[in-house]
Design a protein around this motif. Structure first.
Motif, PDB file in Angstrom:
ATOM      1  N   PHE A  59      -1.276  20.759 -24.601  1.00 14.70           N
ATOM      2  CA  PHE A  59      -1.030  19.349 -24.335  1.00 14.70           C
ATOM      3  C   PHE A  59      -2.096  18.759 -23.410  1.00 14.70           C
ATOM      4  N   ARG A  60      -2.450  19.532 -22.396  1.00 12.69           N
ATOM      5  CA  ARG A  60      -3.495  19.089 -21.466  1.00 12.69           C
ATOM      6  C   ARG A  60      -4.796  18.784 -22.201  1.00 12.69           C
ATOM      7  N   ASN A  61      -5.153  19.667 -23.131  1.00  7.63           N
ATOM      8  CA  ASN A  61      -6.378  19.471 -23.908  1.00  7.63           C
ATOM      9  C   ASN A  61      -6.305  18.215 -24.767  1.00  7.63           C
ATOM     10  N   LYS A  62      -5.136  17.991 -25.346  1.00  7.96           N
ATOM     11  CA  LYS A  62      -4.914  16.785 -26.156  1.00  7.96           C
ATOM     12  C   LYS A  62      -5.074  15.537 -25.302  1.00  7.96           C
ATOM     13  N   ALA A  63      -4.473  15.573 -24.106  1.00  8.02           N
ATOM     14  CA  ALA A  63      -4.543  14.416 -23.211  1.00  8.02           C
ATOM     15  C   ALA A  63      -5.993  14.137 -22.831  1.00  8.02           C
ATOM     16  N   LYS A  64      -6.731  15.200 -22.613  1.00  6.87           N
ATOM     17  CA  LYS A  64      -8.151  15.046 -22.275  1.00  6.87           C
ATOM     18  C   LYS A  64      -8.907  14.388 -23.426  1.00  6.87           C
ATOM     19  N   GLU A  65      -8.609  14.839 -24.649  1.00 11.94           N
ATOM     20  CA  GLU A  65      -9.226  14.268 -25.842  1.00 11.94           C
ATOM     21  C   GLU A  65      -9.014  12.751 -25.888  1.00 11.94           C
ATOM     22  N   TYR A  66      -7.785  12.335 -25.639  1.00 12.75           N
ATOM     23  CA  TYR A  66      -7.454  10.905 -25.657  1.00 12.75           C
ATOM     24  C   TYR A  66      -8.233  10.162 -24.578  1.00 12.75           C
ATOM     25  N   ALA A  67      -8.307  10.762 -23.393  1.00 11.15           N
ATOM     26  CA  ALA A  67      -9.002  10.114 -22.273  1.00 11.15           C
ATOM     27  C   ALA A  67     -10.492   9.967 -22.578  1.00 11.15           C
ATOM     28  N   VAL A  68     -11.063  11.017 -23.169  1.00 14.95           N
ATOM     29  CA  VAL A  68     -12.488  10.980 -23.524  1.00 14.95           C
ATOM     30  C   VAL A  68     -12.729   9.906 -24.591  1.00 14.95           C
ATOM     31  N   LYS A  69     -11.793   9.829 -25.541  1.00 15.54           N
ATOM     32  CA  LYS A  69     -11.926   8.884 -26.653  1.00 15.54           C
ATOM     33  C   LYS A  69     -12.057   7.440 -26.161  1.00 15.54           C
ATOM     34  N   ILE A  70     -11.345   7.091 -25.071  1.00 18.57           N
ATOM     35  CA  ILE A  70     -11.449   5.703 -24.597  1.00 18.57           C
ATOM     36  C   ILE A  70     -12.514   5.560 -23.509  1.00 18.57           C
ATOM     37  N   GLY A  71     -13.251   6.633 -23.231  1.00 16.38           N
ATOM     38  CA  GLY A  71     -14.355   6.539 -22.282  1.00 16.38           C
ATOM     39  C   GLY A  71     -13.946   6.570 -20.821  1.00 16.38           C
ATOM     40  N   MET A  72     -12.840   7.251 -20.530  1.00 18.20           N
ATOM     41  CA  MET A  72     -12.388   7.356 -19.139  1.00 18.20           C
ATOM     42  C   MET A  72     -13.358   8.228 -18.336  1.00 18.20           C
ATOM     43  N   SER A  73     -13.516   7.906 -17.056  1.00 19.54           N
ATOM     44  CA  SER A  73     -14.437   8.676 -16.208  1.00 19.54           C
ATOM     45  C   SER A  73     -13.919  10.101 -16.015  1.00 19.54           C
ATOM     46  N   MET A  74     -14.809  10.955 -15.547  1.00 23.36           N
ATOM     47  CA  MET A  74     -14.451  12.353 -15.310  1.00 23.36           C
ATOM     48  C   MET A  74     -13.293  12.467 -14.298  1.00 23.36           C
ATOM     49  N   VAL A  75     -13.387  11.680 -13.226  1.00 23.12           N
ATOM     50  CA  VAL A  75     -12.328  11.732 -12.208  1.00 23.12           C
ATOM     51  C   VAL A  75     -11.011  11.215 -12.801  1.00 23.12           C
ATOM     52  N   GLY A  76     -11.110  10.134 -13.582  1.00 25.40           N
ATOM     53  CA  GLY A  76      -9.920   9.579 -14.237  1.00 25.40           C
ATOM     54  C   GLY A  76      -9.266  10.602 -15.158  1.00 25.40           C
TER      55      GLY A  76
END
Ligand SMILES: Nc1ncnc2c1ncn2[C@@H]1O[C@H](COP(=O)(O)OP(=O)(O)O)[C@@H](O)[C@H]1O
Ligand SMILES: [Mg+2]
Lengths: 132, 137
Positions: free
Chosen positions: B20-37
């Protein structure tokens, strides 16, 4: 991978965490490390988490446990290579890694350990501690 | 607020936390969220998914990309049919734990999110929803 290797380097133990650990593996590491400290009478434990992208309260508690148990056996614990984003997140999570020293990399961590156990009685300050 | 994409995962076992954590990261990366975000979002998610496993024997986790005022964000919803929480205010306090752990999961997840909502009913279950916006602090 169902076990994380622990390397003995003189008086120190070195663990490099290569992946984000799931709970059972993290608990096994805690156990193994504490046993190793006791068996080898190591004076220091270095845990390299530069490949770890997240430390939550579960992982934080394990790092704290390793440090406090090692301390009882007269060994200091240094976590090295914590990613800046992870350090920032830990602060907001509210986690203080009690008894855990931090350093930028393994080399700096070794230096810190040597100072701590009195090889070179120099500075007392940790090298990276003010970020946490 | 509008939902742009949505996915539901069942959380039943320990390895589901990492998945799930990996999935959440995928979503965050997809919208261009910062590394800290990203790291804040994933850490909050890890706490909440773990709570669901530990106190409610699992549940459902929903991942969404949402948009509001032209700004994208990741919304995560954790819904379980566990025992519920008797005193939510108490559970939200730093250091409160019935599991003899650190008691930082709920209050920490709130601090790490831009929006946080918790609903719990004893005997029915608990639902926690968090959002992190693309440019959220
Ligand atoms: N999904 C849940 N279902 C039932 N109780 C919960 C749930 N999540 C949290 N709790 C309760 O809230 C308390 C605080 O949770 P948390 O802040 O994550 O700290 P911890 O998990 O370390 O106890 C827990 O000890 C538990 O009693
Ligand atoms: Mg928790």
């Amino acid at each position: 991978m169902d076990k994380i290797p622990i390397l003995k380097m003189g008086e120190f133990l070195l663990v490099t965490i290569q992946v984000d650990l799931y709970d059972r593996l993290a608990l096994a590491l805690e156990n193994d490390l504490i046993n190793m400290v006791s068996k080898t009478e190591a004076r220091g434990v270095l845990i390299d988490i530069s490949a770890v992208s997240i430390v939550d309260s579960f992982m934080g508690r394990i790092l704290g446990n390793i440090a406090s148990m090692s301390k009882i056996m007269d060994a200091e614990t240094v976590v090295v290579g914590m990613q800046p984003a992870v350090a920032i997140t830990l602060v907001e999570l509210g986690l203080t890694l009690t008894g855990v020293h931090t350093a930028l990399d393994v080399e700096k961590g070794m230096e810190l350990l040597r100072n701590k156990i009195g090889y070179l009685p120099k500075e007392e300050e940790d090298l990276y501690d003010d970020i946490i | 607020m509008m939902t742009l994409s949505k996915e539901t995962l069942t959380i039943q076992r320990e390895p589901d936390v990492i998945y799930f954590r990996n999935k959440a990261k995928e979503y965050a990366v997809k919208i261009g969220m910062s590394m800290v975000g990203q790291t804040k979002l994933i850490t909050a998610a890890s706490e909440l998914v773990r709570n669901m496993l530990r106190y409610a024997n699992g549940g459902e986790a929903v991942l969404e990309i949402v948009i509001r005022n032209n700004i994208k964000g990741v919304r995560l919803t954790f819904a379980d049919k566990g025992p519920g929480i008797k005193d939510v205010k108490q559970a939200m306090q730093d250091g409160f734990s019935t599991g003899r752990s650190l008691g930082l999961g709920l209050p920490g997840a709130k601090r790490l999110s831009n929006e946080f909502d918790i609903k719990s009913e004893v005997g029915k279950g608990t639902t926690v929803t968090i959002i992190r916006w693309k440019n959220g602090l």
